[in-house]
Design an enzyme around this catalytic site. Structure first.
Site, short mmCIF file in Angstrom:
data_model
loop_
_atom_site.label_atom_id
_atom_site.label_comp_id
_atom_site.label_asym_id
_atom_site.label_seq_id
_atom_site.Cartn_x
_atom_site.Cartn_y
_atom_site.Cartn_z
N ASP A 81 0.97 -1.00 0.05
CA ASP A 81 0.38 0.42 0.13
C ASP A 81 0.89 1.03 -0.29
O ASP A 81 2.10 1.33 0.75
CB ASP A 81 -0.99 -0.14 1.23
CG ASP A 81 -1.89 1.30 0.83
OD1 ASP A 81 -1.95 1.56 0.34
OD2 ASP A 81 -2.45 1.06 1.99
N HIS A 206 -9.24 5.10 -0.83
CA HIS A 206 -8.76 5.10 0.27
C HIS A 206 -8.88 5.69 1.42
O HIS A 206 -10.06 6.70 0.56
CB HIS A 206 -6.52 5.90 -0.47
CG HIS A 206 -6.24 4.77 -1.56
ND1 HIS A 206 -4.98 4.54 -1.02
CD2 HIS A 206 -6.84 4.41 -2.04
CE1 HIS A 206 -4.80 3.30 -1.25
NE2 HIS A 206 -5.60 3.48 -2.56
N GLY A 207 -8.65 6.03 2.11
CA GLY A 207 -8.90 6.70 3.10
C GLY A 207 -10.41 6.53 3.70
O GLY A 207 -10.90 7.67 4.13
#
Length: 282
Positions: A81, A206-207
């Site tokens: 990642d 993401h996030g």
């Protein structure tokens, strides 16, 4: 079984669901994610960031995930990642990771294309798929700093980026951030839909820790095929440990309090597999 992410994400794209990608930082987290995947018969992606890799090494984390994958027929991916350099991406590739992310989003558009294409060109002969990022996921987590620039991915740039790099999946910026949110995130669903119209490879969010489940579900409807979770796994594990030690302050056996943290992570992962719609998709 240990597999690459390409077939999993293409199948998710075709089926209108997403595969959960969970950052694992110790053996208990790996065990928790695997247990959830087995119980729900769900494909799963386990991943490590550069700071996690720095803590113990690519080989240590791969060995943990390989051991877990051998215990099940459920598809398990080992993913790098936010690989922050060509060199780290190649180290993960040579170590045996089955999916690689190169994050050149902090570079110029042309430099991002150059490094992403270089990683894709190097990994594809070995049948290892590559994820890249265009636009910026804000916030801070570990050594990741999203910065303060425009966080949104331009749809036409995304189209050109995918065509020129040959990457297999694309992380897009639509308003999410790493780390803990100070308020409820405001996602730009229209931008995601515009990207989906011009980009045909699987899209990645993401996030996602802290993003409301209904917002994640809307993103999946609009084309997201991989959903990343990291911060909330740490919180779940730590809360489990703290609760056990508060109730049993004289405990000195790490297995006892780590097992509680593991169960908290498992419960969290199972809840997010439901949100992704991956239950029964293995």
């Amino acid at each position: 079984m240990l597999v690459t992410s390409k077939e999993l994400l293409l199948k998710a794209q075709e089926g209108g669901y997403a595969v959960g990608a969970f950052n694992v930082e110790n053996m208990e987290m790996v065990q928790a994610v695997l247990a959830a995947a087995k119980e729900f018969n769900s494909p799963v992606i386990m991943q490590t960031t550069p700071s996690t890799v720095k803590y113990a090494g690519l080989d240590y984390y791969l060995a943990n995930v390989e051991a877990a994958a051998k215990r099940t027929k459920v598809p398990v991916v080992m993913h790098l990642d936010h690989g922050n350099s060509f060199e780290l991406a190649m180290q993960a590739y040579r170590t045996g990771y089955t999916s690689i992310m190169i994050d050149g989003s902090h570079e110029s558009f042309e430099d991002n294309i150059a490094v992403s294409k270089a990683v894709a060109d190097a990994c594809h002969p070995g049948k290892v798929p590559v994820e890249a990022e265009l636009g910026k996921v804000g916030g801070k987590e570990d050594d990741l700093d999203g910065g303060d620039d425009n966080p949104y991915t331009d749809p036409q740039e995304a189209k050109e980026f995918v065509e020129r790099t040959g990457v297999d999946s694309l992380a897009v910026g639509i308003g999410t951030a790493h780390g803990v949110y100070k308020g409820e995130p405001k996602l730009q669903f229209d931008i995601l839909s515009q990207i989906r119209e011009v980009v045909d490879i699987p899209l990645v969010l993401h996030g996602t820790s802290g993003v409301p489940d209904e917002a994640v579900e809307e993103c999946i409807k609009r084309g997201i095929c991989k959903v990343n979770y990291a911060t909330d796994l740490r919180i779940a594990f730590t809360n489990g440990l703290n609760k056990y030690l508060a109730e049993n302050p004289d405990t000195i056996d790490p297995k006892k309090y780590s097992a509680v943290g593991r169960e908290e992570v498992k419960r969290y992962v199972m809840s997010k597999m439901k949100v992704c719609g991956s239950v029964g998709k293995a």
